[in-house]
Design a protein around this motif. Structure first.
Motif, short mmCIF file in Angstrom:
data_model
loop_
_atom_site.label_atom_id
_atom_site.label_comp_id
_atom_site.label_asym_id
_atom_site.label_seq_id
_atom_site.Cartn_x
_atom_site.Cartn_y
_atom_site.Cartn_z
N ARG A 131 0.86 -1.17 0.00
CA ARG A 131 0.00 0.00 0.00
C ARG A 131 0.90 1.24 0.00
NH1 ARG A 131 -2.88 -0.81 5.46
NH2 ARG A 131 -0.96 -1.96 5.87
N PRO A 132 0.38 2.40 -0.38
CA PRO A 132 1.19 3.63 -0.29
C PRO A 132 1.67 3.84 1.14
CG PRO A 132 -0.84 4.04 -1.49
CD PRO A 132 -0.97 2.67 -0.91
N ARG A 133 2.93 4.16 1.28
CA ARG A 133 3.51 4.34 2.61
C ARG A 133 3.54 5.81 3.02
NH1 ARG A 133 8.48 0.11 1.91
NH2 ARG A 133 7.48 -1.70 2.86
N VAL A 134 3.13 6.04 4.25
CA VAL A 134 3.25 7.36 4.87
C VAL A 134 4.29 7.23 5.97
CG1 VAL A 134 2.07 9.19 6.13
CG2 VAL A 134 0.84 7.88 4.38
N VAL A 135 5.38 7.97 5.84
CA VAL A 135 6.45 7.92 6.82
C VAL A 135 6.35 9.15 7.73
CG1 VAL A 135 8.94 7.92 7.22
CG2 VAL A 135 7.99 6.65 5.28
N ALA A 136 6.28 8.91 9.03
CA ALA A 136 6.31 9.98 10.03
C ALA A 136 7.71 10.04 10.60
CB ALA A 136 5.30 9.71 11.13
N ALA A 137 8.41 11.14 10.36
CA ALA A 137 9.82 11.27 10.72
C ALA A 137 9.98 12.28 11.84
CB ALA A 137 10.64 11.70 9.50
N GLY A 138 10.73 11.90 12.87
CA GLY A 138 10.92 12.84 13.96
C GLY A 138 11.67 12.23 15.12
N ALA A 139 11.37 12.71 16.31
CA ALA A 139 12.07 12.29 17.53
C ALA A 139 11.07 11.59 18.46
CB ALA A 139 12.73 13.49 18.19
N SER A 140 11.18 11.82 19.76
CA SER A 140 10.37 11.07 20.72
C SER A 140 8.89 11.37 20.62
CB SER A 140 10.86 11.33 22.15
OG SER A 140 10.90 12.71 22.42
N MET A 141 8.51 12.58 20.24
CA MET A 141 7.09 12.88 20.10
C MET A 141 6.46 12.07 18.98
SD MET A 141 6.03 16.83 20.79
CE MET A 141 7.65 17.56 20.69
N THR A 142 7.27 11.69 18.00
CA THR A 142 6.79 10.84 16.91
C THR A 142 6.90 9.37 17.29
OG1 THR A 142 7.42 12.51 15.28
CG2 THR A 142 7.15 10.26 14.47
N GLN A 143 7.98 8.99 17.96
CA GLN A 143 8.13 7.59 18.37
C GLN A 143 6.96 7.14 19.23
OE1 GLN A 143 11.98 6.21 19.59
NE2 GLN A 143 11.15 4.69 20.98
N GLY A 144 6.52 7.99 20.15
CA GLY A 144 5.29 7.72 20.88
C GLY A 144 5.38 6.68 21.97
N THR A 190 12.59 11.20 -4.14
CA THR A 190 11.26 10.58 -4.16
C THR A 190 10.26 11.55 -4.81
OG1 THR A 190 10.27 11.45 -2.12
CG2 THR A 190 11.82 9.62 -1.89
N ALA A 191 9.08 11.03 -5.07
CA ALA A 191 7.97 11.87 -5.53
C ALA A 191 6.97 12.10 -4.40
CB ALA A 191 7.28 11.22 -6.72
N ALA A 192 7.41 11.89 -3.16
CA ALA A 192 6.51 11.95 -2.01
C ALA A 192 5.98 13.36 -1.77
CB ALA A 192 7.23 11.46 -0.75
N ARG A 193 4.73 13.43 -1.36
CA ARG A 193 4.20 14.67 -0.82
C ARG A 193 4.78 14.85 0.58
NH1 ARG A 193 -0.67 13.49 0.43
NH2 ARG A 193 -1.24 15.64 0.92
N ILE A 194 5.06 16.09 0.95
CA ILE A 194 5.73 16.36 2.22
C ILE A 194 4.94 17.40 3.00
CG2 ILE A 194 7.86 17.20 3.30
CD1 ILE A 194 9.31 16.42 0.67
N ALA A 195 4.80 17.15 4.29
CA ALA A 195 4.24 18.15 5.21
C ALA A 195 5.18 18.29 6.39
CB ALA A 195 2.85 17.75 5.67
N VAL A 196 5.48 19.52 6.77
CA VAL A 196 6.28 19.78 7.97
C VAL A 196 5.39 20.44 9.01
CG1 VAL A 196 8.51 19.92 6.82
CG2 VAL A 196 7.11 21.96 7.00
N MET A 197 5.60 20.04 10.27
CA MET A 197 4.77 20.52 11.36
C MET A 197 5.54 21.52 12.23
SD MET A 197 3.12 16.95 12.67
CE MET A 197 2.20 15.85 11.58
N SER A 198 4.84 22.55 12.67
CA SER A 198 5.47 23.43 13.66
C SER A 198 5.58 22.69 14.99
CB SER A 198 4.68 24.73 13.81
OG SER A 198 3.33 24.49 14.16
N LEU A 199 6.51 23.16 15.82
CA LEU A 199 6.84 22.45 17.06
C LEU A 199 5.90 22.82 18.20
CD1 LEU A 199 10.70 23.05 16.91
CD2 LEU A 199 9.44 21.05 16.08
N LEU A 201 5.56 12.95 6.70
CA LEU A 201 5.22 13.93 7.73
C LEU A 201 6.45 14.16 8.60
CD1 LEU A 201 1.85 12.26 8.61
CD2 LEU A 201 2.00 14.68 8.01
N ILE A 202 6.85 15.41 8.76
CA ILE A 202 8.07 15.74 9.50
C ILE A 202 7.73 16.58 10.72
CG2 ILE A 202 10.33 16.86 9.40
CD1 ILE A 202 10.26 16.42 6.35
N LEU A 203 8.10 16.07 11.90
CA LEU A 203 7.97 16.82 13.16
C LEU A 203 9.31 16.68 13.88
CD1 LEU A 203 6.41 18.35 15.34
CD2 LEU A 203 5.49 16.16 16.13
#
Length: 260
Positions: free
Chosen positions: A40-53, A136-145, A104-106
């Motif tokens: 399936r299409p992959r959505v990667v959430a990239a970040g630190a501990s707030m993303t690791q969860g 990549t051809a990925a769509r990208i979103a960056v989040m404010s902190l 998704l980048i946080l």
């Protein structure tokens, strides 16, 4: 006495592992090793501990559980303690190897906490986005902190404002999407009464994790008992804070579906 000591040590070890050492669910190692393609299409959430969860709400898992996103495979590429420099270093193995349809980048809370120069942060984040766009051809979103502590008028939150301004500017320049996490949280916090200033410590984080993993208390219950509304330990998200992130990410995915 020996039995009691054994129980204490076992519990301490379990909390340390569950909070700080174990990888996130659906990590890049699990799903993307050796360039393994997804079904399936992959959505990667990239970040630190707030993303690791693992210390606070897991907003990536919350997204994965939503029926409207069952067409996606979500990869949690969050690692405790990471800065933008760390994420840049592991970009090839943890993001690009996943062949993402969306990213998704946080990232940046630890840059703020570690006094990474704003220009260095700006350069690292720009390089992360540029490499994803190039490879990549990925769509990208960056989040404010999110805020650090719930008192928005502290020195550290005034410093954080500069990083968030950089995120918004970089997103505009790179023509990627910007998700206003900080703005949504700040709007909520301004409706509350007395707000606690930033006072994170690792002993506090460990004690909060023990309540969650050993006593089964929710992140919201722990935060509420400590007089906090969105942050469980002045840094990491409770369930209400995680829902703000998940809602923004969900809306972005739903409005602009990622192609396979």
């Amino acid at each position: 006495m020996i039995l009691l000591l054994s129980v204490v040590l076992t519990g301490t070890g379990a909390v340390a592992y569950l909070t700080f050492l174990r990888p996130p669910d659906n990590s890049p190692t699990d799903l993307c090793a050796h360039g393994r393609p997804g079904t399936r299409p992959r959505v990667v959430a990239a970040g630190a501990s707030m993303t690791q969860g693992t210390l606070g709400a897991d907003w990536v898992a919350a997204l994965r559980a939503r029926p409207e996103h069952r067409a996606y495979e979500f990869v949690n590429a969050g690692i405790n303690g990471n800065t933008t420099a760390d994420l840049l270093q592991r970009l090839d193995t943890d993001i690009l190897a996943c062949r993402p349809a969306a990213v998704l980048i946080l990232i940046g809370t630890n840059d703020v906490r570690n006094d990474v120069a704003l220009e260095r942060y700006r350069a690292n984040l720009s390089a992360i986005i540029a490499r994803i766009q190039t490879r990549t051809a990925a769509r990208i979103a960056v989040m404010s902190l999110p805020p650090l502590g719930e008192d928005l008028d502290t020195t550290i939150n005034r410093s954080l404002a500069g990083y968030n301004a950089a995120i918004k500017e970089i997103a505009h320049q790179a023509q990627v999407h910007y998700l206003p996490v900080h703005e949504r949280m700040a709007d909520h916090l301004r409706t509350q009464g007395t707000r606690q200033p930033y006072a994170f410590t690792f002993p506090l984080a460990f004690a909060i994790a023990a309540q969650h993993y050993l006593l089964g208390r929710s992140w919201d219950e722990i935060a509420r008992d400590s007089g906090r509304d969105l942050l469980v330990d002045h840094v990491h998200l409770n369930d209400r804070g995680g829902a703000i992130v998940a809602d923004l990410a969900s809306r972005w995915l739903s409005e602009r579906p990622a192609a396979f």
